[in-house]
Design an enzyme around this catalytic site. Structure first.
Site, PDB file in Angstrom:
ATOM      1  N   LYS A   1      64.693  36.617   9.938  1.00 14.13           N
ATOM      2  CA  LYS A   1      65.470  37.504   9.052  1.00 14.13           C
ATOM      3  C   LYS A   1      65.972  38.717   9.858  1.00 14.13           C
ATOM      4  CE  LYS A   1      62.823  35.628   5.264  1.00 14.13           C
ATOM      5  NZ  LYS A   1      62.265  35.767   3.924  1.00 14.13           N
TER       6      LYS A   1
ATOM      7  N   HIS B   1      70.259  30.569   2.045  1.00 13.69           N
ATOM      8  CA  HIS B   1      68.954  31.188   1.804  1.00 13.69           C
ATOM      9  C   HIS B   1      69.041  32.061   0.546  1.00 13.69           C
ATOM     10  CE1 HIS B   1      65.392  33.643   2.260  1.00 13.69           C
ATOM     11  NE2 HIS B   1      64.936  32.717   3.094  1.00 13.69           N
TER      12      HIS B   1
ATOM     13  N   GLU C   1      68.029  34.867  -0.090  1.00 14.42           N
ATOM     14  CA  GLU C   1      68.384  36.277   0.164  1.00 14.42           C
ATOM     15  C   GLU C   1      69.892  36.430   0.329  1.00 14.42           C
ATOM     16  OE1 GLU C   1      65.609  36.762   3.361  1.00 14.42           O
ATOM     17  OE2 GLU C   1      63.961  36.709   1.925  1.00 14.42           O
TER      18      GLU C   1
ATOM     19  N   GLY D   1      58.061  35.749   0.437  1.00 14.14           N
ATOM     20  CA  GLY D   1      57.667  37.119   0.775  1.00 14.14           C
ATOM     21  C   GLY D   1      56.727  37.758  -0.230  1.00 14.14           C
TER      22      GLY D   1
ATOM     23  N   SER E   1      55.938  32.018   1.656  1.00 16.44           N
ATOM     24  CA  SER E   1      54.585  32.519   1.958  1.00 16.44           C
ATOM     25  C   SER E   1      53.714  31.520   2.725  1.00 16.44           C
ATOM     26  CB  SER E   1      53.886  32.990   0.688  1.00 16.44           C
ATOM     27  OG  SER E   1      54.595  34.081   0.130  1.00 16.44           O
TER      28      SER E   1
END
Ligand code: PGA
Length: 255
Positions: free
Chosen positions: A15, A99, A101, A175, A218
């Site tokens: 990232k 993704h 995000e 996350g 995670s």
């Protein structure tokens, strides 16, 4: 068919992290280990691609971009964009597309994602296409429909099981320290595998028979082995835990 025969793949998605000095230290630490027979991929920021390419020249580690332009030009007046061709030119084998995000912070639609995948394929890159449901879809019980709709509407006609890897990343597990449990992972991977095989049945004589579907959300050095041993799981997409070279090495030991 339960297990598939794919060689498992572990992708480090850095990232927006790491300076040159930090990337250098990370690589020195990782490369001090024997990594032969492991399919590892590093997806760093664009600014680190060229530097990392030189460092991994004699290893089996591959490079991935974290995103690419959706525009159909390989170059042009598009400030801030990086084309898939440029990623291939700097030595990438893969590019992460869609993704959550990118979908959340840049409002990337399935249509934009479709164009990006198609650009990746034109540049001969393997697209790692991310999909995953949000918490409300998980809680409402319509998570399969949510993920399939997201995936199917973003697939261009160039897709096959060799030039595309699918990444299941439940948004609520990214996350957050909350990993999906093995049953949840297996259920979604099996569902996607069957749906994709059905969708691509016409091309299955020519290409790989089963899609490669990796899990992200995670993943860490403690749960990696268990997740990887689940049916229909062909690899891992690791965010937070991949920032630490030792943790990433521990995760890589699960393949
Ligand atoms: P995480 O990120 O491992 O930090 O949850 C995974 C990802 O977003 O690819």
């Amino acid at each position: 068919m339960e297990k598939n025969n794919h060689q498992p793949l572990i992708v480090a998605n850095w990232k927006m992290h790491k300076t040159l000095a930090e990337a250098s230290g990370w690589l020195d630490e990782l490369l001090s280990h024997d990594l032969s027979n492991k399919d590892l991929v590093i997806a760093p920021s664009f600014t680190l691609l060229n530097f990392i390419k030189d460092k991994i020249t004699n290893t089996k580690i591959s490079l991935a971009g974290q995103d690419c332009s959706s525009l159909s030009s390989t170059e042009g007046a598009f400030t801030g964009d990086i084309s898939a061709m440029m990623l291939a030119d700097v030595g990438c084998k893969y590019v992460i597309i869609g993704h959550s995000e990118r979908r959340k912070y840049y409002q990337e639609s399935n249509l934009v994602i479709k164009d990006k995948i198609s650009q990746a394929h034109q540049a001969k890159l393997i697209a790692i296409v991310c999909v995953g449901e949000n918490l409300s879809a998980r809680e409402n019980g319509n998570y399969k429909e949510f993920v399939w709709q997201e995936l199917e509407s973003g697939l261009p006609s160039t897709v096959n099981f060799e030039n595309t890897i699918f990444a299941y990343e439940p948004i609520w597990a990214i996350g957050t320290g909350k990993t999906a449990d093995i049953e949840q992972i297996q259920e979604m991977h099996e569902f996607l595998s069957k749906q994709l095989q059905n969708l691509f049945k016409k091309s299955l004589q020519i290409f790989e028979q089963t899609p490669k579907i990796i899990y992200g959300g995670s993943v860490n050095e403690e749960n990696a082995n268990k997740i990887l041993s689940a049916n229909y799981v062909s690899g891992l997409l690791v965010g937070g835990a991949s920032l630490n070279a030792n943790k990433f090495y521990q995760i890589s030991k699960s393949i």
